[in-house]
Design a protein around this motif. Structure first.
Motif, PDB file in Angstrom:
ATOM      1  N   GLN A 188      28.704  33.012  35.438  1.00 10.98           N
ATOM      2  CA  GLN A 188      28.816  34.102  34.478  1.00 10.98           C
ATOM      3  C   GLN A 188      29.876  35.129  34.876  1.00 10.98           C
ATOM      4  O   GLN A 188      30.409  35.828  34.006  1.00 10.98           O
ATOM      5  CB  GLN A 188      27.469  34.804  34.322  1.00 10.98           C
ATOM      6  N   SER A 189      30.184  35.222  36.143  1.00  8.01           N
ATOM      7  CA  SER A 189      31.177  36.190  36.626  1.00  8.01           C
ATOM      8  C   SER A 189      32.080  35.504  37.641  1.00  8.01           C
ATOM      9  O   SER A 189      31.591  34.883  38.586  1.00  8.01           O
ATOM     10  CB  SER A 189      30.490  37.406  37.258  1.00  8.01           C
ATOM     11  N   CYS A 190      33.384  35.630  37.445  1.00  7.64           N
ATOM     12  CA  CYS A 190      34.354  35.003  38.342  1.00  7.64           C
ATOM     13  C   CYS A 190      35.439  36.023  38.686  1.00  7.64           C
ATOM     14  O   CYS A 190      36.006  36.660  37.794  1.00  7.64           O
ATOM     15  CB  CYS A 190      34.972  33.766  37.690  1.00  7.64           C
ATOM     16  N   ASN A 191      35.716  36.153  39.975  1.00  4.63           N
ATOM     17  CA  ASN A 191      36.694  37.119  40.461  1.00  4.63           C
ATOM     18  C   ASN A 191      37.885  36.364  41.043  1.00  4.63           C
ATOM     19  O   ASN A 191      37.767  35.684  42.066  1.00  4.63           O
ATOM     20  CB  ASN A 191      36.060  38.026  41.514  1.00  4.63           C
ATOM     21  N   LEU A 192      39.030  36.474  40.394  1.00  3.05           N
ATOM     22  CA  LEU A 192      40.286  35.895  40.870  1.00  3.05           C
ATOM     23  C   LEU A 192      41.323  36.979  41.073  1.00  3.05           C
ATOM     24  O   LEU A 192      42.518  36.769  40.873  1.00  3.05           O
ATOM     25  CB  LEU A 192      40.793  34.855  39.870  1.00  3.05           C
ATOM     26  N   ARG A 193      40.867  38.129  41.492  1.00  2.00           N
ATOM     27  CA  ARG A 193      41.740  39.279  41.647  1.00  2.00           C
ATOM     28  C   ARG A 193      42.731  39.075  42.793  1.00  2.00           C
ATOM     29  O   ARG A 193      42.361  38.608  43.873  1.00  2.00           O
ATOM     30  CB  ARG A 193      40.885  40.523  41.905  1.00  2.00           C
ATOM     31  N   ARG A 194      43.978  39.402  42.525  1.00  2.00           N
ATOM     32  CA  ARG A 194      45.046  39.352  43.515  1.00  2.00           C
ATOM     33  C   ARG A 194      45.228  37.958  44.108  1.00  2.00           C
ATOM     34  O   ARG A 194      45.620  37.826  45.275  1.00  2.00           O
ATOM     35  CB  ARG A 194      44.797  40.373  44.627  1.00  2.00           C
ATOM     36  N   CYS A 195      44.936  36.942  43.354  1.00  2.00           N
ATOM     37  CA  CYS A 195      45.246  35.580  43.782  1.00  2.00           C
ATOM     38  C   CYS A 195      46.691  35.303  43.391  1.00  2.00           C
ATOM     39  O   CYS A 195      46.990  34.940  42.247  1.00  2.00           O
ATOM     40  CB  CYS A 195      44.294  34.588  43.127  1.00  2.00           C
ATOM     41  N   LEU A 222      35.529  38.071  33.814  1.00  2.00           N
ATOM     42  CA  LEU A 222      36.613  37.366  34.487  1.00  2.00           C
ATOM     43  C   LEU A 222      37.677  38.377  34.893  1.00  2.00           C
ATOM     44  O   LEU A 222      38.173  39.152  34.073  1.00  2.00           O
ATOM     45  CB  LEU A 222      37.222  36.308  33.570  1.00  2.00           C
ATOM     46  N   ASP A 223      38.017  38.356  36.170  1.00  2.00           N
ATOM     47  CA  ASP A 223      39.025  39.265  36.721  1.00  2.00           C
ATOM     48  C   ASP A 223      40.237  38.442  37.130  1.00  2.00           C
ATOM     49  O   ASP A 223      40.188  37.671  38.095  1.00  2.00           O
ATOM     50  CB  ASP A 223      38.455  40.023  37.926  1.00  2.00           C
ATOM     51  N   LEU A 224      41.337  38.621  36.408  1.00  2.00           N
ATOM     52  CA  LEU A 224      42.592  37.931  36.692  1.00  2.00           C
ATOM     53  C   LEU A 224      43.681  38.903  37.119  1.00  2.00           C
ATOM     54  O   LEU A 224      44.861  38.562  37.070  1.00  2.00           O
ATOM     55  CB  LEU A 224      43.065  37.150  35.456  1.00  2.00           C
ATOM     56  N   SER A 225      43.298  40.088  37.497  1.00  4.31           N
ATOM     57  CA  SER A 225      44.279  41.115  37.838  1.00  4.31           C
ATOM     58  C   SER A 225      45.018  40.748  39.112  1.00  4.31           C
ATOM     59  O   SER A 225      44.446  40.205  40.048  1.00  4.31           O
ATOM     60  CB  SER A 225      43.583  42.465  38.017  1.00  4.31           C
TER      61      SER A 225
END
Length: 465
Positions: free
Chosen positions: A138-145, A166-169
């Motif tokens: 339900q929650s996925c963090n791809l921050r600063r990838c 979803l964090d794509l920042s």
């Protein structure tokens, strides 16, 4: 010497055999860069005990290990396993998903949140390899990838249909790797998406954002900061007409946005709680007036470097108190004294001169959750305000206002806003009204400064007596 040479030859043969059985394109070892993870390519019959020790070391499950016995370590109850792995880092969770089929199935059902921000250069390959295992995510963090690509986002959208956050920042230097293909995949596979962070993704365009808005109609929190190719009036109109429940919008540094797009958001999305327009130099008083009149639950407003904002915007915020009071009358009883914060003579005179008539008395517009968050730290970040805004369902009245760089404003108008909303503070302890860079606003002070001055004057007078 002969024995050593024999052992060396045997080891080399084993390595070649393992490389044929487990090529570099499979498994998880390519995503971890230490000696333990290199063993993950070994056949399961050789490495099962080492897998067990690795997971037990990270999850502190020695008590459970003693209860179930050494021969039944893989038979740990699913509920216990999920609860244990919920306390460890996300890397360990990924390792545990490869122990056995039972563990993988348990984690697929129990793990709802996962972060890949710790991964390095192989993050895209890792996401593509494990996305099918966590289909209930339900929650996925791809921050600063920094090396994230469209294929990874497409894998998530293909398998994780329950995804809501979803964090794509990432940084501007790496944001060009994500394109509209990612937004199209999310539009087709993640229709329950509520929170999406695209800040810094300069590779996406207006067309991709429009398609996302038409499919993901449950969006409540959208961050477009720095997406100057996607942030436009047409994109905001599509968001306004399809995502009417939007609560948080960050359109900072999208310099193509004008009053037309913001006015559409204000009309179609009346539940907006936080709007950040920093660096949008085309924004004028029209946008602020529309937000003040239509969005009665507006709590955070960022106008950093919006140099076209004048005193008219400030007085529209002051006059919006009557709309907020009408909206909150059924849920909160307003204090006739305005929470003990008396309005200044300047504010009363300016409100009386306005065309809409005098404003009703403001109540305790700051919710207790906001007060506690402001009191707990000397500097409250934008992120903490956003979290408070989302958790506060019935809050009315501004709690944060950023006017730094708005040089066209006068101290009289800003002081009227500060007097109208008790949660706005210029004191260092709370500092929720930012007027830095405006030398003509140095005279603006909140009630805390006035009260502190009165107390010091009283104390000095008593000392003289």
């Amino acid at each position: 010497m002969d024995m050593d040479a024999h052992h060396t030859t045997t080891a080399e043969m084993n390595e070649k055999q393992k490389s044929r059985l487990y090529p570099a394109s499979g498994g998880l070892s390519q995503f971890f860069r230490d000696t333990e993870d290199e063993e993950m390519e070994s056949p399961p019959q050789f490495m099962r005990d080492k897998w067990k020790k690795l997971v037990l070391k990270h999850s502190a499950v020695f008590e459970a290990h003693e209860l179930v016995g050494d021969s039944k370590w893989q038979d740990i109850p699913m509920e216990l396993l999920v609860r244990i792995l919920a306390l460890v880092d996300h890397r360990t969770v990924l390792v545990a998903s490869g122990v056995c089929t039972g563990w993988r199935d348990a984690l697929s059902l129990g793990i709802l949140e996962l972060s890949f921000s710790w991964c390095g250069k192989s993050v895209s390959m890792l996401v593509q390899s494990v996305a099918y295992k966590f289909y209930r995510l339900q929650s996925c963090n791809l921050r600063r990838c920094t090396l994230l690509n469209d294929q990874a986002v497409q894998a998530i959208a293909r398998h994780c249909h329950d995804l809501s956050s979803l964090d794509l920042s990432n940084g501007r230097s790496s944001g060009t790797r994500l394109t509209d293909l990612s937004l199209v995949a999310l539009a087709n596979g993640c229709k329950l998406l509520q929170k999406l962070d695209l800040s810094g993704c300069i590779g996406i365009t207006e067309a991709g954002l429009v398609q996302l808005a038409e499919s993901c109609r449950q969006l409540k929190h959208l961050n477009l900061c720095g997406c100057d190719n996607a942030g436009s009036d047409n994109a905001l109109k599509a968001l306004a007409q399809n995502c009417v429940g939007l609560q948080i919008l960050n359109a900072g540094w999208c310099d193509r946005i004008t009053d037309e797009g913001i006015s559409a958001m204000a009309i179609w999305c009346p539940d907006l709680r936080g709007v950040d327009l920093c660096g949008c130099h085309l924004i004028s008083d029209v946008s602020v007036i529309a937000l003040a009149e239509k969005c009665h639950r507006l709590r955070y407003l960022g106008l950093h470097c919006c140099r076209n904002i004048t005193d008219l915007s400030m007085y529209s915020l002051v006059n919006s108190r009557k709309y907020r009071a009408q909206g909150s009358s059924g849920k909160k009883k307003l204090s006739p004294s305005g929470s003990g914060n008396q309005e200044s003579a300047t504010a009363r005179s300016t409100v009386t001169r306005s065309s809409t008539g005098s404003c009703s008395t403001s109540g305790s517009s700051s919710n207790s959750s906001f007060q506690s968050s402001n009191d707990s730290s000397t500097t409250t970040s934008t992120k903490s305000y956003v979290q408070c805004i989302l958790s506060d369902q019935d809050g009315y009245g501004l709690v944060s206002l950023n006017l730094s760089g708005c040089t066209a404003l006068s101290g009289q108008a800003v002081q009227a806003v500060c007097d109208s909303f008790p949660a706005l503070h210029t004191c260092p302890e709370r500092h929720s009204l930012n007027v830095s860079g405006c030398t003509n606003l140095t005279s603006v002070h909140c009630s805390c400064v006035v009260d502190r001055g009165n107390r010091s004057a009283i104390a000095s007078r008593l000392q003289q007596q």
